[in-house]
Design an enzyme around this catalytic site. Structure first.
Site, mmCIF file in Angstrom:
data_model
loop_
_atom_site.group_PDB
_atom_site.id
_atom_site.type_symbol
_atom_site.label_atom_id
_atom_site.label_comp_id
_atom_site.label_asym_id
_atom_site.label_seq_id
_atom_site.Cartn_x
_atom_site.Cartn_y
_atom_site.Cartn_z
ATOM 1 N N LYS A 31 32.425 -22.985 -14.099
ATOM 2 C CA LYS A 31 32.759 -23.762 -15.539
ATOM 3 C C LYS A 31 33.328 -24.416 -14.984
ATOM 4 O O LYS A 31 34.341 -24.327 -14.889
ATOM 5 C CB LYS A 31 32.842 -22.837 -16.340
ATOM 6 N N ASP A 33 35.653 -28.151 -15.190
ATOM 7 C CA ASP A 33 36.343 -28.983 -16.609
ATOM 8 C C ASP A 33 35.841 -30.098 -16.634
ATOM 9 O O ASP A 33 36.779 -31.137 -15.760
ATOM 10 C CB ASP A 33 37.906 -28.185 -16.454
ATOM 11 N N GLU A 168 37.683 -22.130 -15.089
ATOM 12 C CA GLU A 168 37.712 -23.157 -16.619
ATOM 13 C C GLU A 168 36.819 -21.524 -16.976
ATOM 14 O O GLU A 168 37.188 -21.638 -18.450
ATOM 15 C CB GLU A 168 36.960 -24.299 -17.262
#
Length: 319
Positions: A31, A33, A168
């Site tokens: 994921k 950021d 993240e």
């Protein structure tokens, strides 16, 4: 949707998820950021649009010079990387606010991490994700565009990697899934990596709209040798019952002077309270300015107020 109208596409959204995924029929991506956006090539050149449809060309002009096949639409995120190669939202914020000044590329470099291919001469959104990714891998992606990594296998091992490198989180995507334009789907699941800390409540801001009768956010602090250091404000994580109950309690604790060590960034017009309550707060990370990023209220704890120190609740940029 046609190649002449690439912005008929809107990003597919992931469903928040808070549990491990052990089913082997999933693939995992990091994921990032960053800023989600679609990049397309048309007869008039490269276009960059945010999730909300805003034109990002002026902020990231280096992406306008990339050479890709015509009638291509990519889905990805613009990120800024630190010295360790990890995404840094703090660095990206500089690009978000400064944009393109004086016709030169901003000195903070960015990378466009691509994780899906929506159009390649024709729409691909109806194809299984494996076929879209296979076609994406066939493209010769020019700098600063890179293809995001994908993983299969042990969720725990991948999650341990995320935690170790303070990333993240993870996005899990169901094998065989189609791209659902503009929709939030459980075929994509986002599992965020959050931290928790205790923080002393030293005041609150006024609420507006539906929260005008309660409060906007709680002002948070940690004890240091210089006093109570402000670390930010938390305004999410409250339901109606907690908003009313907390506001009633705060009303009995108000004082005229700020309990915080002087900080020009503390919101003006705040109401001060005696530093007696300790809140449990979930957050993403510390910013370079010493604030908690994306905090969410989790409840109150009976921890001794004097034990809630900057050193005890690290890591922190100043340590």
């Amino acid at each position: 949707m046609t190649a002449a109208s690439p912005w008929g596409y809107q990003p597919m959204l992931a469903t928040p998820w808070d549990a491990p995924i052990s089913d082997p029929g999933w693939v995992f991506e990091l994921k990032w950021d960053g800023i989600r956006c679609l990049l397309s090539t048309t007869g008039s050149g490269v276009q960059i649009r945010s999730r909300a449809g805003n034109d990002l060309a002026d902020r990231y002009p280096e992406l306008l010079d990339v050479r890709l096949p015509p009638d291509t639409v990519l889905d990805g995120e613009i990120v800024a990387l630190d010295e360790a190669g990890h995404p840094s939202f703090q660095r990206l914020q500089g690009r978000m606010s400064r944009g393109h000044v004086g016709g030169s590329v901003d000195p903070e470099p960015i990378t466009y991490v691509v994780f899906d291919l929506l159009h390649r001469g024709e729409s691909l959104v109806g194809l299984p994700i494996e076929e879209r990714i296979a076609q994406l891998a066939e493209l010769k992606l020019p700098v600063p565009i890179v293809m995001g990594d994908r993983f299969q296998g042990d969720f725990k091992a991948i999650w341990d990697f995320v935690v170790h490198h303070d990333l993240e989180g993870i996005v899990a995507k169901r094998s065989g899934s189609r791209y659902q334009v503009g929709k939030r789907s459980p075929d994509w699941r986002k599992i965020g990596h959050f931290k928790q800390l205790r923080a002393v409540v030293g005041g609150f801001t006024a609420g507006i709209g539906a929260r005008a009768s309660t409060f906007g956010s709680l002002l948070l602090g940690l004890w240091t040798g210089a006093g109570l250091q402000w670390i930010g404000a938390v305004g999410s994580g409250f339901d109606d019952a907690s908003l009313n109950a907390i506001r009633a309690a705060l009303g009995e604790m108000t004082v005229t002077e700020s309990p915080f060590h002087t900080d020009p960034d503390i919101p003006q017009g705040s109401t001060w309270v005696r530093p007696q309550l300790v809140a449990m707060v979930r957050y993403k990370q510390w910013t370079a300015a010493g604030r908690v990023r994306a905090p969410s209220f989790q409840g109150f704890t009976d921890s001794p107020v004097e034990a809630v120190t900057l050193e005890a609740e690290g890591p922190h940029p100043s340590l």
